[in-house]
Each structure stands twice: as C-alpha cells, then as structure tokens.
Scaffold this motif. Sequence first.
Motif, mmCIF file in Angstrom:
data_model
loop_
_atom_site.group_PDB
_atom_site.id
_atom_site.type_symbol
_atom_site.label_atom_id
_atom_site.label_comp_id
_atom_site.label_asym_id
_atom_site.label_seq_id
_atom_site.Cartn_x
_atom_site.Cartn_y
_atom_site.Cartn_z
ATOM 1 N N GLU A 1 4.216 40.400 -10.271
ATOM 2 C CA GLU A 1 4.387 40.916 -11.511
ATOM 3 C C GLU A 1 4.095 42.133 -10.692
ATOM 4 O OE1 GLU A 1 0.583 42.881 -14.346
ATOM 5 O OE2 GLU A 1 0.411 40.412 -13.600
ATOM 6 N N GLY B 1 12.933 52.321 -13.479
ATOM 7 C CA GLY B 1 13.044 51.826 -14.923
ATOM 8 C C GLY B 1 14.234 50.791 -15.503
ATOM 9 N N ARG C 1 -0.302 39.822 -8.630
ATOM 10 C CA ARG C 1 0.339 41.191 -8.702
ATOM 11 C C ARG C 1 0.024 42.173 -7.434
ATOM 12 N NH1 ARG C 1 -3.174 44.922 -12.227
ATOM 13 N NH2 ARG C 1 -1.985 46.036 -13.698
ATOM 14 N N ASP D 1 12.387 44.554 -14.974
ATOM 15 C CA ASP D 1 11.441 43.731 -14.625
ATOM 16 C C ASP D 1 9.774 43.879 -14.778
ATOM 17 O OD1 ASP D 1 12.761 41.496 -16.348
ATOM 18 O OD2 ASP D 1 13.564 40.776 -14.285
ATOM 19 N N ALA D 2 9.748 45.165 -13.647
ATOM 20 C CA ALA D 2 8.752 46.101 -13.545
ATOM 21 C C ALA D 2 8.061 47.145 -14.048
ATOM 22 C CB ALA D 2 9.152 46.335 -11.910
ATOM 23 N N THR D 3 7.082 47.457 -14.658
ATOM 24 C CA THR D 3 6.445 48.356 -14.919
ATOM 25 C C THR D 3 6.341 49.724 -14.305
ATOM 26 O OG1 THR D 3 5.353 46.751 -16.560
ATOM 27 C CG2 THR D 3 4.290 48.567 -16.444
ATOM 28 N N PHE D 4 6.275 51.192 -14.761
ATOM 29 C CA PHE D 4 6.711 52.175 -13.965
ATOM 30 C C PHE D 4 5.908 52.902 -14.949
ATOM 31 C CE2 PHE D 4 10.608 49.767 -12.542
ATOM 32 C CZ PHE D 4 10.250 49.408 -11.357
ATOM 33 N N HIS D 5 4.769 53.839 -13.852
ATOM 34 C CA HIS D 5 3.916 54.849 -14.463
ATOM 35 C C HIS D 5 4.581 56.278 -13.495
ATOM 36 C CE1 HIS D 5 1.907 51.511 -16.696
ATOM 37 N NE2 HIS D 5 1.644 51.605 -15.762
ATOM 38 N N VAL E 1 4.626 46.893 -10.827
ATOM 39 C CA VAL E 1 3.922 47.981 -11.189
ATOM 40 C C VAL E 1 4.170 49.117 -10.465
ATOM 41 C CG1 VAL E 1 1.970 49.604 -11.990
ATOM 42 C CG2 VAL E 1 1.239 46.557 -12.737
ATOM 43 N N THR F 1 10.248 41.803 -7.485
ATOM 44 C CA THR F 1 10.351 40.991 -8.944
ATOM 45 C C THR F 1 11.135 39.413 -9.002
ATOM 46 O OG1 THR F 1 11.849 42.524 -9.630
ATOM 47 C CG2 THR F 1 9.762 42.910 -10.387
#
Length: 226
Positions: free
Chosen positions: A79, A94, A57, A99-103, A81, A74
């Motif tokens: 995994e 995004g 991660r 395939d990644a998570t963004f905030h 973020v 990725t």
Amino acid sequence: MINSNHGTDYESVRLDRSGQAEAFDAIGDRYDEAFPHKEGQVEAGEWLIASLPRGSRVLDLGCGTGVPTALQMTDAGFEVVGVDLSGGMVKLAGSYVPDATFHQLDLADLRPGGPRELGRFDAVAAFFSLLMLPRAEIPLALLTIRHLLAPEGLFVLSMVEADVDDFSIPFLGNTIRVSGYLREDLRKVIEAAGFEIVKETSYTYAPAVADVPPEEQVFLCCRRCD
C-alpha cells in the motif's frame, strides 16, 4: 540522543521553499529523461521488498513522477502513499502509478502535531528528497520520518555526497538549492536520528544531460531503533 519533543523545533527553523516546487513543476518528465538509470534506487527498493510482508504500508517521500519507486512498491503488493512538494510531480505520479495515493505536501506538514496526519508506515523511502532541505532542517526531517515509522520500521534514502549547505545549482534549465554531506558525516546524522544503518551502497552516476555533472550517490538501508 533523540529529542522526543522535536515537533516544536520547527518553530526555530525558517522554512524557505521558494522556487523549489516551481523548478520541479517546470522540469516534469525531463527529470526521468535526465536520470534514466536508477540502479541504486531500484536496488534499495528491492531490499525493502525482500524485508517486508506483502500488504505493508510504504511512504514514498519526495515521490517525483512515481517512477521507479512508487511503481516498484505497488507492483510488489504494498500500500503506497507518495508525497511531493511539486504539484506537477504529484499529477504525473498519479497518472503513472494509479494504484498509489499521492499528496502535494511538505515533509514539515507531517511532523508530530503538524497540520497533516497520514498514519504510520512500515517503511519510508526518501530518494534524493532530503538534499532539497538546508542542513539545519535535515535532522528534524529525519526525526519526523522516525515518527512516521512503526516500531522497527525500515527507512531507505539516498543523498549525493557533497559538502554543501543550501547551495544554489543549475538543474535542467532551472535553479534549485541542495545540501549534502561527506559520507561519514551523513552516517552520523542518520544514526543520531535513531536509525541503524543495515546496508550501504554507492554509485558514480553520470546524468544523460550536459548541465548536470557526474555525482557520487550514496544509498543507505536503515532500520528504526526502538
């Protein structure tokens, strides 16, 4: 000495982000156009890939457009973020790295006891993101990164070598505020936050635009001391 109660120390630091996210919202894709060659960043990413098992991660802190780091991670089977203060950058990331998570978050949000909890990571990458903070906040940011890492987790970062603190500069038609250290001072700040520097490289980089001068980029590959 590492301050284990650093989460509350943010209360004594004025967090001034005025104009920073807006500048990068306006810059968007032009950032990658201005900095097309990211050999040092890719090389530090390769060090992470070689050092971590598949499925690890990884947090891309100040992810920008997600290229190259989130995409590189990725593709390696991690995994990923990503976090960035700029909503425009998060939207681009995004689309480029689905395939990644963004905030859209501030690093200060992730401090111990802060408003957001993303869990622990095997590695954190912070390429040119800490230089957007005033020097008074950088040690707190580093301790927050240490908190986000699993025991003996890995940390890669880059800074521009410069003796400046919250200094306004023109950047791709906008104004941003940046901080930096001379190399030996940077090492001291990183080590004081509880990291062992495993590898160090540097590059003299000339951006592909006229209004950003050549710079000396320093890349550090580190391990959390436990």
